[in-house]
Design a protein around this motif. Structure first.
Motif, mmCIF file in Angstrom:
data_model
loop_
_atom_site.group_PDB
_atom_site.id
_atom_site.type_symbol
_atom_site.label_atom_id
_atom_site.label_comp_id
_atom_site.label_asym_id
_atom_site.label_seq_id
_atom_site.Cartn_x
_atom_site.Cartn_y
_atom_site.Cartn_z
ATOM 1 N N MET A 50 2.866 6.124 -5.284
ATOM 2 C CA MET A 50 2.573 6.470 -7.027
ATOM 3 C C MET A 50 1.784 7.255 -7.053
ATOM 4 O O MET A 50 1.160 8.180 -8.633
ATOM 5 C CB MET A 50 2.322 4.948 -7.510
ATOM 6 C CG MET A 50 3.436 4.411 -7.941
ATOM 7 S SD MET A 50 3.832 2.241 -8.790
ATOM 8 C CE MET A 50 2.422 1.881 -7.624
ATOM 9 N N ILE A 51 0.150 7.157 -6.894
ATOM 10 C CA ILE A 51 -0.346 8.137 -6.491
ATOM 11 C C ILE A 51 -0.263 9.631 -6.449
ATOM 12 O O ILE A 51 -0.800 10.751 -6.619
ATOM 13 C CB ILE A 51 -2.043 7.208 -5.855
ATOM 14 C CG1 ILE A 51 -2.613 6.644 -6.515
ATOM 15 C CG2 ILE A 51 -3.209 8.333 -5.983
ATOM 16 C CD1 ILE A 51 -3.005 5.597 -5.342
ATOM 17 N N LYS A 52 0.472 9.713 -4.901
ATOM 18 C CA LYS A 52 0.860 11.576 -4.777
ATOM 19 C C LYS A 52 1.333 11.635 -5.959
ATOM 20 O O LYS A 52 1.139 12.907 -6.357
ATOM 21 C CB LYS A 52 1.415 11.629 -3.933
ATOM 22 C CG LYS A 52 0.756 10.288 -2.195
ATOM 23 C CD LYS A 52 1.353 11.242 -1.121
ATOM 24 C CE LYS A 52 2.049 11.841 -0.857
ATOM 25 N NZ LYS A 52 3.160 11.234 0.770
ATOM 26 N N ARG A 102 -9.199 6.279 -4.483
ATOM 27 C CA ARG A 102 -8.664 5.356 -3.780
ATOM 28 C C ARG A 102 -6.958 5.701 -2.774
ATOM 29 O O ARG A 102 -6.515 5.106 -2.443
ATOM 30 C CB ARG A 102 -7.876 4.571 -5.409
ATOM 31 C CG ARG A 102 -6.448 4.030 -5.510
ATOM 32 C CD ARG A 102 -7.524 2.687 -5.445
ATOM 33 N NE ARG A 102 -6.005 1.283 -5.008
ATOM 34 C CZ ARG A 102 -6.651 -0.156 -4.632
ATOM 35 N NH1 ARG A 102 -7.389 -0.316 -4.838
ATOM 36 N NH2 ARG A 102 -5.487 -0.869 -4.965
ATOM 37 N N LEU A 103 -6.714 6.886 -3.333
ATOM 38 C CA LEU A 103 -5.129 7.480 -2.029
ATOM 39 C C LEU A 103 -6.148 7.484 -0.593
ATOM 40 O O LEU A 103 -5.419 6.578 0.496
ATOM 41 C CB LEU A 103 -5.148 8.734 -2.805
ATOM 42 C CG LEU A 103 -3.996 9.230 -2.258
ATOM 43 C CD1 LEU A 103 -2.511 8.106 -1.587
ATOM 44 C CD2 LEU A 103 -3.559 10.771 -2.231
ATOM 45 N N PRO A 153 0.441 -0.847 0.179
ATOM 46 C CA PRO A 153 -0.033 0.097 -0.116
ATOM 47 C C PRO A 153 0.875 1.220 -0.279
ATOM 48 O O PRO A 153 0.298 2.199 -0.798
ATOM 49 C CB PRO A 153 -0.576 0.500 1.180
ATOM 50 C CG PRO A 153 -0.653 -0.936 2.381
ATOM 51 C CD PRO A 153 0.504 -1.725 1.174
ATOM 52 N N ARG A 154 1.649 1.563 0.612
ATOM 53 C CA ARG A 154 3.072 2.603 0.719
ATOM 54 C C ARG A 154 3.268 2.756 -0.556
ATOM 55 O O ARG A 154 3.615 3.570 -0.995
ATOM 56 C CB ARG A 154 3.662 2.267 2.270
ATOM 57 C CG ARG A 154 4.849 3.845 1.979
ATOM 58 C CD ARG A 154 3.946 4.153 3.268
ATOM 59 N NE ARG A 154 3.649 5.667 2.074
ATOM 60 C CZ ARG A 154 3.385 6.352 2.867
ATOM 61 N NH1 ARG A 154 3.028 6.662 3.978
ATOM 62 N NH2 ARG A 154 3.230 8.179 2.126
ATOM 63 N N VAL A 167 -5.842 0.860 4.354
ATOM 64 C CA VAL A 167 -5.179 -0.160 4.329
ATOM 65 C C VAL A 167 -4.206 -0.444 4.880
ATOM 66 O O VAL A 167 -3.505 -1.196 4.865
ATOM 67 C CB VAL A 167 -4.982 -1.176 2.421
ATOM 68 C CG1 VAL A 167 -4.576 -1.897 2.340
ATOM 69 C CG2 VAL A 167 -6.384 -0.915 1.983
ATOM 70 N N ASN A 168 -3.710 0.929 5.191
ATOM 71 C CA ASN A 168 -2.153 1.118 5.102
ATOM 72 C C ASN A 168 -1.878 0.569 6.909
ATOM 73 O O ASN A 168 -0.704 0.373 7.393
ATOM 74 C CB ASN A 168 -1.072 2.151 4.861
ATOM 75 C CG ASN A 168 0.386 1.890 5.269
ATOM 76 O OD1 ASN A 168 1.208 1.242 4.803
ATOM 77 N ND2 ASN A 168 0.452 3.113 4.906
ATOM 78 N N LYS A 169 -3.473 1.623 7.341
ATOM 79 C CA LYS A 169 -2.883 1.652 8.925
ATOM 80 C C LYS A 169 -3.657 0.625 9.042
ATOM 81 O O LYS A 169 -2.501 -0.382 9.842
ATOM 82 C CB LYS A 169 -4.176 3.141 8.450
ATOM 83 C CG LYS A 169 -4.674 3.145 10.262
ATOM 84 C CD LYS A 169 -5.457 4.694 11.159
ATOM 85 C CE LYS A 169 -5.796 4.417 12.333
ATOM 86 N NZ LYS A 169 -6.668 5.563 11.928
#
Length: 74
Positions: A31-33, A53-54, A25-26, A60-62
């Motif tokens: 990539m999204i940023k 999505r971000l 996820p990171r 998800v990352n959390k």
């Protein structure tokens, strides 16, 4: 990117990639940023989807970082 060459049965080299295609996820967040910094490339609908999505990837990352960790007892 790490790449290595391997020969097939006929002795011809086959190029293989190792270790760089693992999803996290990171990585997707980064990539999204990067994509959102170039917002002139995307339509309004695409920007909405990227931002959504971000937000999902942050969740998800959390969740993946939550918990006691691997192998720890209670």
């Amino acid at each position: 990117m790490i790449s290595m060459k391997v020969n097939n049965q006929e002795g011809e080299p086959i190029k293989m990639q190792t270790g760089t295609n693992i999803w996290s996820p990171r990585k997707e967040i980064n990539m999204i940023k990067k994509a959102l910094k170039q917002d002139y490339l995307y339509s309004d609908e695409e920007l909405r989807k990227l931002k959504s999505r971000l937000r999902d990837m942050y969740t998800v990352n959390k969740q993946l970082k939550r918990g006691n960790g691997f192998g720890k007892s209670k």
